[in-house]
Design an enzyme around this catalytic site. Sequence first.
Site, PDB file in Angstrom:
ATOM      1  N   LYS A 155     -25.017  93.529  24.873  1.00  0.00           N
ATOM      2  CA  LYS A 155     -24.347  94.515  25.733  1.00  0.00           C
ATOM      3  C   LYS A 155     -25.350  95.548  26.232  1.00  0.00           C
ATOM      4  O   LYS A 155     -25.995  96.250  25.442  1.00  0.00           O
ATOM      5  CB  LYS A 155     -23.214  95.177  24.950  1.00  0.00           C
ATOM      6  CG  LYS A 155     -22.288  96.047  25.776  1.00  0.00           C
ATOM      7  CD  LYS A 155     -21.097  96.502  24.919  1.00  0.00           C
ATOM      8  CE  LYS A 155     -20.038  97.248  25.689  1.00  0.00           C
ATOM      9  NZ  LYS A 155     -18.882  97.598  24.813  1.00  0.00           N
ATOM     10  N   GLU A 199     -14.748  90.107  22.783  1.00  0.00           N
ATOM     11  CA  GLU A 199     -15.829  90.945  22.257  1.00  0.00           C
ATOM     12  C   GLU A 199     -15.573  91.249  20.782  1.00  0.00           C
ATOM     13  O   GLU A 199     -14.459  91.606  20.390  1.00  0.00           O
ATOM     14  CB  GLU A 199     -15.866  92.248  23.056  1.00  0.00           C
ATOM     15  CG  GLU A 199     -16.869  93.277  22.571  1.00  0.00           C
ATOM     16  CD  GLU A 199     -16.777  94.594  23.318  1.00  0.00           C
ATOM     17  OE1 GLU A 199     -17.730  95.390  23.225  1.00  0.00           O
ATOM     18  OE2 GLU A 199     -15.748  94.838  24.002  1.00  0.00           O
ATOM     19  N   CYS A 220     -17.569  93.925  28.147  1.00  0.00           N
ATOM     20  CA  CYS A 220     -16.735  95.112  28.303  1.00  0.00           C
ATOM     21  C   CYS A 220     -17.343  96.155  29.242  1.00  0.00           C
ATOM     22  O   CYS A 220     -17.331  95.987  30.444  1.00  0.00           O
ATOM     23  CB  CYS A 220     -16.409  95.693  26.930  1.00  0.00           C
ATOM     24  SG  CYS A 220     -14.870  96.671  26.935  1.00  0.00           S
TER      25      CYS A 220
END
Length: 582
Positions: free
Chosen positions: A116, A44, A149
């Site tokens: 995300k 990331e 994440c």
Amino acid sequence: MPIFKAAAVQFEPTMFEKERNVARLIELVREAAAGGAELIVTPEMGTTGYCWFDRDEVASQVETIPGPTTDRFAEIARATGAYVVIGMPEVEPTTGLYYNSAALIGPEGVVGKHRKSHPYISEPKWAAPGDLGHQVFETPLGRIALLICMDIHFVETARLVALDGADVICHVSNWLSERTPAPYWISRAFENSCYLIESNRWGLERTVQFSGGSCVIEPDGTIAAVIDGGDGIAYATIDTDRARERLVLGEPTFAQRRPKLYRELPTGQSGWNPLDFFGLYGHRRLPPGRLSKIAAAQFRPTTDVAANLARIAELAAEAAERGAALVVFPELSITGLEDPASRAEPLAGASVARLYAIASRLGIHIVAGLAEADGDAVYNSAALVGPEGVVGVYRKIHLAAHDRPWATAGDAWAVYDLPIGRVGLLIGHDALFPEAGRILALRGCDLIACPAAQTGVFASGHAGTSVKQNYPIPTGADPFHWHHFRARAGENNLVFAFANVVDPENGYPGQSGVFGPETFTFPRTEAIVVEGEGIAVSSLDTTNLATPYPTNPIRRKDLVTMRLPHHYVPLAVETGNARAGA
């Protein structure tokens, strides 16, 4: 279907040194391709670093996708035939909005991207929430999904892409606050029976210590390859046919899903104060907070009902002596596991009456499993009994293969309010379905009591890590680093009391435990029965309700409150698993 080598790249980027970061990532990607990897995953925000203050500071780092950086990796993909995942800050040129994004790049260029969807505390300072949903991309290697994440903290994201047929989840992260490979990573691969390639960063950035531990996780939760600390590459083989079996502990769980009972998943508190939300219209307010002890008991039930009840009485007395207000016993702990229908009884029968006598004498609540007869039907049930009598019963909703010859599936969730708090019931195999625990959390449960007769491997250890961690995060060896039913507790911010049969010769490992509500708080609030018969006792704390907003993690339920339910509609409709296993 393809069998191929994959690579998880671990790398420490440096803020404000984008060209250096990209150049180093190119070196690592080329090395991985030279090592035979056909799918290569990098961390990331690997091109820029992560801890940006605001939009102004990150403005010089953002790029379009496709753009100059993705073009450089596309050249490598064309030259090697590999597919590469790159994490980077993206700008959408039509709006000027920034996103924390990951791009899947192949010989043909950018195959797709993910923005995300579930932000950590840092993204809202500069990034818009992702607006592309949770996609699965068809490639010659198989079906590939991207998550970033914090996305994977939420059970729904990995479930969405697995139901859409993902063979591999490429999870790019800047993970922190625990020893890795992280238990959530393992559980998401395990419960969705797919591969998870985890590319995490390591090192220190603006006081934040990242955990490393990049790895490849197999569909049964086995760590196929891992890097502890430092830059490096972990290689492992991916077999897409194995992922498409969709077997969890040997059970076809995707075929066993019951979406009609999951229609609460696209609902949630939407940020409202839980005390107000659950007290709305004066309907079923949460019980007053208190500090209690909860016990999980494990033993091997037999076909002798009287002997089983005698053992339940002994272990319940031990639990009461240790201060437990509620004790959970294994699945079919009253009836026994062998041919349970032959000993089925109604709730008004002698066995539940005996259970009531035990609970009344000890002043304790008991959850125990039995084969329940109701007319012509027999259910795999769990009875909740206390000094006041039979509080309620839960009938197992998700039947395992060994249940189907004799049991009728239940069709209703069970939640009860006791002096200790709000209690939900599941039975064994139910808890392998992330939807089940989530629905009980959405109903405000403080505790899930789960009688189980679970075989197979659902826990594993860790040999210890050399990666620096902030105190008091442990770095040493841990025989229960991953326990899948601990993950059920943490992801729903509740206490999970898992009471399993122990009979290693017949495949029942025990490993019962009472697991606390916070994944990232150390030392953990939990207790596990490591071997043999016995009980585990730990706390259930629902206090701190004097403030306008609860400070207690069980009542606050951060990971439930922060959900984004508009993404989750496919989980609650019958067509949600159309491609899974196809």
